[in-house]
Structure formats: structure tokens, C-alpha cells
Design a protein around this motif. Structure first.
Motif, PDB file in Angstrom:
ATOM      1  N   GLN A   1       0.890  -1.148   0.000  1.00  0.00           N
ATOM      2  CA  GLN A   1       0.000   0.000   0.000  1.00  0.00           C
ATOM      3  C   GLN A   1       0.929   1.198   0.000  1.00  0.00           C
TER       4      GLN A   1
ATOM      5  N   SER B   1      -5.326 -18.943  -7.543  1.00  0.00           N
ATOM      6  CA  SER B   1      -5.427 -17.705  -6.781  1.00  0.00           C
ATOM      7  C   SER B   1      -6.066 -18.015  -5.435  1.00  0.00           C
TER       8      SER B   1
ATOM      9  N   ALA C   1     -11.422 -15.648  -2.884  1.00  0.00           N
ATOM     10  CA  ALA C   1     -11.896 -14.269  -2.782  1.00  0.00           C
ATOM     11  C   ALA C   1     -12.935 -14.093  -1.684  1.00  0.00           C
TER      12      ALA C   1
ATOM     13  N   THR D   1     -11.963  -6.555   1.593  1.00  0.00           N
ATOM     14  CA  THR D   1     -12.332  -5.577   0.572  1.00  0.00           C
ATOM     15  C   THR D   1     -12.349  -4.203   1.237  1.00  0.00           C
TER      16      THR D   1
ATOM     17  N   HIS E   1      -8.569   0.187  -0.897  1.00  0.00           N
ATOM     18  CA  HIS E   1      -7.318  -0.101  -1.598  1.00  0.00           C
ATOM     19  C   HIS E   1      -7.450  -1.258  -2.588  1.00  0.00           C
ATOM     20  N   GLY E   2      -8.448  -2.102  -2.422  1.00  0.00           N
ATOM     21  CA  GLY E   2      -8.600  -3.232  -3.336  1.00  0.00           C
ATOM     22  C   GLY E   2      -9.735  -4.149  -2.922  1.00  0.00           C
ATOM     23  N   THR E   3     -10.344  -4.790  -3.877  1.00  0.00           N
ATOM     24  CA  THR E   3     -11.426  -5.718  -3.596  1.00  0.00           C
ATOM     25  C   THR E   3     -10.868  -7.065  -3.148  1.00  0.00           C
TER      26      THR E   3
ATOM     27  N   ALA F   1     -11.492  -9.837  -4.614  1.00  0.00           N
ATOM     28  CA  ALA F   1     -11.073 -10.546  -5.834  1.00  0.00           C
ATOM     29  C   ALA F   1      -9.676 -10.098  -6.266  1.00  0.00           C
ATOM     30  N   TYR F   2      -9.391  -8.820  -6.115  1.00  0.00           N
ATOM     31  CA  TYR F   2      -8.071  -8.298  -6.470  1.00  0.00           C
ATOM     32  C   TYR F   2      -6.990  -8.881  -5.557  1.00  0.00           C
ATOM     33  N   ARG F   3      -7.278  -8.912  -4.264  1.00  0.00           N
ATOM     34  CA  ARG F   3      -6.318  -9.491  -3.332  1.00  0.00           C
ATOM     35  C   ARG F   3      -6.117 -10.986  -3.606  1.00  0.00           C
TER      36      ARG F   3
ATOM     37  N   HIS G   1      -6.329 -12.491  -6.424  1.00  0.00           N
ATOM     38  CA  HIS G   1      -5.470 -12.584  -7.614  1.00  0.00           C
ATOM     39  C   HIS G   1      -4.008 -12.327  -7.244  1.00  0.00           C
ATOM     40  N   LEU G   2      -3.777 -11.306  -6.401  1.00  0.00           N
ATOM     41  CA  LEU G   2      -2.412 -10.979  -6.004  1.00  0.00           C
ATOM     42  C   LEU G   2      -1.753 -12.116  -5.229  1.00  0.00           C
TER      43      LEU G   2
END
Length: 262
Positions: free
Chosen positions: A175, A229, A232, A237, A240-242, A244-246, A248-249
Motif C-alpha cells: 500500500q 489464486s 476471494a 475488501t 485499496h482493493g477488492t 477478488a483483487y487481493r 489474484h495478487l
């Protein structure tokens, strides 16, 4: 801020006695505790500084184990473990900024168990043992949820012992304002198998990604977890990010950590 008493013991025994006072709380570098006090989210009556306890400062190697004193700063860990445990040195050397690294301590980080802190992933991913003034606690038993640990009231982290793995690496997606981990992944390949620990992502705090561990135990390569991944549904959420985004990361950073292991 408000009024409180301040104690700076010189030994673990003195620290334990100070912590036995009602309303006492341990203070490492204060990088987590002091901001929460300023926001009135914590209001200890006595702060017990651990930085003056000499036996809780420093790094020593004993065979295949590296032991770090609970009051050792991130900067000291990074410098002392560079040739002993590069994966841990890399993690410690990228926490916050120089000011944070020269004040914050490993014991303080693990005691607070912030869901976005880096050390919980390093400890859990390495299979470390957290030693207190009362007992030894395996990392798998120590972390019990967001901001929750196995520590009893008044218990002090005196040291952390890391078995040095065959290979290890930590990857963090920061972040940008705080440099906390939006997601961080620590991968360690040991004689007993592969461990993958994830921080910053889950609503339940740091956790082991067992599905990736199973795949990597059969084939320690990026390809073994291609397309995988995190879940989710379990992810944080926020602005800074959803989730689903986390999620994926988690997959992306795990593959990067494997690649960096060589």
C-alpha cells in the motif's frame, strides 16, 4: 494523548513484574501501539518498554536455526541475517521506511499481529517458534485471527527462532502510503515440505495457503500453481482493493516468490 506511567526494565524478570501491574502493556518500537493510542483505540495505564532489556536484543545462529531477540529492530534483523537467512533479511529490510525499521521490533510486530504486517508471514511461513517468558509457541498455534494471538495477558515475546529453510523468499505488494502489505506472501522450501504464508489479504489475518503448498510439494515451480489464486470469499475488501483483487495478487506474488527462490 493522555497520562500514563512509563517503565523501562533492564531484565526479563523485571519486565514480567512490570507487566503484572493492572493496565500495563508492552511497548516495543511503538510503530503500531502509539498510533492506536493517539486515536484512542488503546489506553494502557502503564507502558513497559522492552528496548532496555539487553537479553532480548540481537541475533544468534545455532546450527540451522536463527534466533532473534524480541526487542531487536527490523534494521538489525535485516543486517544480521543477510548471510544467515536471506529470505528473512529481505522481509525485514523492506518494512516501512528507515525510521520505522530503526524503531520497530520483531516482538512488537508479532505481538500486535496486524493483518497487514510482514513478520507474521515470515514466522508462519518459516515454521518459527515464538518464545515468551513462560513458554514456547509454534507459529501454527500462535496466530489466531486478526489482531489475535495465543499470548496470555502479561506474556512477553522474548525471542523468535527460525529454522533456516533450503530456499525462501518474501514478496510484498505495498500500500504506497503506509508501505504495509496490501498482500504479502512468504514461501519457504524445507526438508519437511513447502510452506506458503499470506498476510494482508484475509479477514482472518495471516494464514497458510494449503492448496498451493500441496501443489508445490509435488513440483516446486511456478507452473505448479499456474492459474491458481486465493479464495476471494475470505479476502478483505476496502478502498485499496477488492477481495477478488487481493485473491489474484496472492497467486501472482506466490509465483514471484517461487521464481525468486531460484
Amino acid at each position: 494523548m493522555y497520562n500514563f506511567e512509563f517503565a523501562k526494565p533492564k531484565t526479563v524478570a523485571e519486565a514480567a513484574n512490570a507487566m503484572a501491574v493492572e493496565g500495563a502493556q508492552a511497548l516495543g518500537g511503538g510503530q503500531t501501539l502509539l498510533p492506536t493510542m493517539k486515536q484512542r483505540l488503546a489506553s494502557p495505564e502503564v507502558l513497559v518498554s522492552m528496548t532496555g532489556v539487553a537479553e532480548m536484543v540481537g541475533v544468534r545462529a545455532d546450527g540451522d536455526t536463527v534466533t532473534v531477540g524480541g526487542a531487536t529492530t527490523h534494521a538489525e534483523v535485516a543486517a544480521a541475517t543477510a548471510g544467515l537467512f536471506p529470505g528473512l533479511a529481505g522481509l525485514a529490510g523492506n518494512i516501512g521506511d528507515p525510521a520505522v525499521r530503526n524503531r520497530g521490533t520483531i516482538g512488537g510486530s508479532l505481538a500486535n499481529n496486524d493483518p497487514a504486517a510482514c513478520y507474521p508471514a515470515g514466522a508462519l511461513g518459516s515454521g518459527a517458534t515464538i518464545t515468551t517468558n513462560k513458554r514456547d509457541i509454534a507459529a501454527d498455534d500462535y496466530f489466531q485471527g486478526m489482531f489475535e494471538t495465543a499470548l496470555d495477558e502479561g506474556e512477553i515475546i522474548t525471542s523468535v527462532s527460525f529454522p533456516v529453510p533450503e530456499k525462501a523468499n518474501y514478496q510484498k505488494f505495498e500500500q504506497p502510503a503506509s508501505r504495509f502489505a496490501l498482500v504479502g506472501v512468504f514461501v519457504a522450501k524445507t526438508a519437511d515440505g513447502v510452506r506458503v504464508a499470506v498476510t494482508g489479504a484475509s479477514n482472518n489475518g495471516v494464514y497458510r495457503w494449503s492448496e498451493a503448498e500441496t501443489a508445490l510439494n509435488g513440483d516446486f515451480s511456478e507452473g505448479a500453481i499456474a492459474g491458481m489464486s486465493g479464495n476471494a470469499d475470505d479476502m478483505i475488501t476496502d478502498l485499496h482493493g477488492t477481495g477478488a483483487y487481493r485473491a489474484h495478487l496472492v497467486g501472482v506474488l506466490t509465483r514471484r516468490a517461487i521464481a525468486a527462490c531460484g
